[in-house]
Design an enzyme around this catalytic site. Sequence first.
Site: not given
Length: 88
Positions: A19-21, A23
């Site tokens: 997912c947003h990891g 970033q």
Amino acid sequence: MIELVQAFAATQKPIATICHGAQLLAAANVIEGRTISAYPACAPEVKLAGASYADIEVTEAITDGQFVTAPAWPAHPAWLAQLNKLLD
């Protein structure tokens, strides 16, 4: 946290994000030249960090070197299977 990610990257330890990891990987500046998946909204950050964004199905994961990444939680089976291969 960024220093920890950089240390894992420098020593070629497996790094898995979902997912947003991505970033965090982008902020740590460790994905240049890699192919990385993430939640689609993170694609610009992945690209700005010098990586190729892998636009894959939400049930898929991708491994590039020490990185195992996936776009969302439905990829957990594929993501974990690929991470386990790196850990063997």
